[in-house]
Design an enzyme around this catalytic site. Structure first.
Site, PDB file in Angstrom:
ATOM      1  CD  GLU A 126      -5.975  -1.605   0.600  1.00  0.00           C
ATOM      2  OE1 GLU A 126      -6.339  -2.642   1.222  1.00  0.00           O
ATOM      3  OE2 GLU A 126      -4.810  -1.436   0.197  1.00  0.00           O
ATOM      4  NE  ARG A 146      -0.726  -0.157  -5.044  1.00  0.00           N
ATOM      5  CZ  ARG A 146      -0.772  -1.450  -4.905  1.00  0.00           C
ATOM      6  NH1 ARG A 146      -0.750  -2.217  -5.970  1.00  0.00           N
ATOM      7  NH2 ARG A 146      -0.851  -1.977  -3.723  1.00  0.00           N
ATOM      8  CE  LYS A 163      -1.104  -4.791   2.696  1.00  0.00           C
ATOM      9  NZ  LYS A 163      -1.629  -4.010   1.577  1.00  0.00           N
TER      10      LYS A 163
HETATM   11  C1  3PG Z   1      -1.430  -5.089  -3.610  1.00  0.00           C
HETATM   12  O1  3PG Z   1      -0.769  -4.412  -2.860  1.00  0.00           O
HETATM   13  O2  3PG Z   1      -1.433  -4.944  -4.841  1.00  0.00           O
HETATM   14  C2  3PG Z   1      -2.309  -6.043  -2.955  1.00  0.00           C
HETATM   15  O3  3PG Z   1      -1.585  -6.788  -2.090  1.00  0.00           O
HETATM   16  C3  3PG Z   1      -3.104  -6.862  -3.878  1.00  0.00           C
HETATM   17  O4  3PG Z   1      -2.358  -7.881  -4.341  1.00  0.00           O
HETATM   18  P1  3PG Z   1      -3.002  -8.948  -5.320  1.00  0.00           P
HETATM   19  O5  3PG Z   1      -3.144  -8.273  -6.668  1.00  0.00           O
HETATM   20  O6  3PG Z   1      -2.008 -10.058  -5.323  1.00  0.00           O
HETATM   21  O7  3PG Z   1      -4.353  -9.322  -4.756  1.00  0.00           O
END
Ligand code: 3PG
Length: 216
Positions: free
Chosen positions: A48, A52, A136
């Site tokens: 994934e 961002r 999710k």
């Molecule tokens: C996110 O959206 O950044 C994910 O949920 C990952 O989160 P994490 O860094 O807590 O694993």
């Protein structure tokens, strides 16, 4: 055609391929291919890449073209435009932090398998109304953790979750032990400092360790 690569890819296939879906933030296109190869070498191929950063779509495109063993998806899909751009870049699945009918329809139009995000019972019911049974749970630790999933297992007995957000190598087992958890999502297999240092060996090792986490 490999069903993992075709428009018939299902959310269940995405969730059941490995115990962990790495949630990846890339800021340098040159990192995308060696990082994806390291994850695949460690046994993880559902990737994934979050939308961002300005480089995310180019990274998805590079992985889709150059790492045929990987199945690349787009994370942080929040809009119709995101869904369209992700599909155009070659993403085969989409992960969203929430659920909206517009994003759902856009993913269907683009042939993108969607893993929608939920954090409440009402959101689960909206997703079920649209036909989604793999969801999710985000942000998993902050929104109630394993106890919340256990509670949802009663009324939402037919839903499989991928908890994401605050899941780590240390607490992943607590989630994976639950009967309604199909896998977890987390950023820990691809740390920012490993990317910055080009430490693909470390990423491969983290992937291998993540691959070995056991479902109940
Ligand atoms: C996110 O959206 O950044 C994910 O949920 C990952 O989160 P994490 O860094 O807590 O694993």
């Amino acid at each position: 055609m490999n069903p993992m690569k075709s428009a018939s890819l299902t959310a269940l296939q995405v969730l059941q391929d490995a115990p962990v879906i790495p949630v990846i933030v890339l800021t340098d296109v040159s990192h995308a291919v060696p990082m994806a190869r390291a994850l695949v070498a460690g046994g993880i191929r559902m990737l994934e890449v979050t939308l961002r950063t300005p480089q995310a779509l180019a990274c998805i495109e590079a992985i889709a073209k150059e790492v045929p063993e990987a199945v690349v998806g787009a994370g942080t899909v929040r809009s119709v435009a995101d869904a369209k751009a992700a599909a155009k870049a070659g993403a085969l699945f989409a992960v969203s932090p929430g659920f909206t009918p517009a994003v759902s329809q856009a993913c269907r139009d683009e042939g993108l398998c969607l893993l929608p995000g939920v954090a409440t019972g009402s959101e689960i019911m909206m997703a079920l109304e649209e036909g989604y049974t793999e969801l999710k749970f985000f942000p998993a630790m902050q929104a109630g953790g394993p106890a919340m999933l256990k509670a949802w297992g009663g009324p939402f007995f037919d839903v499989r979750f991928c908890p994401t957000g605050g899941v780590t190598a240390q607490n992943a087992a607590e989630f994976l032990n639950l009967s309604n958890v199909a896998c977890v999502g987390g950023s820990w297999p691809v740390p920012a400092d490993a990317l910055a240092q080009g430490d693909w060996t470390r990423i491969e090792k983290l992937a291998r360790e993540a691959r070995q986490l056991k479902l109940r």
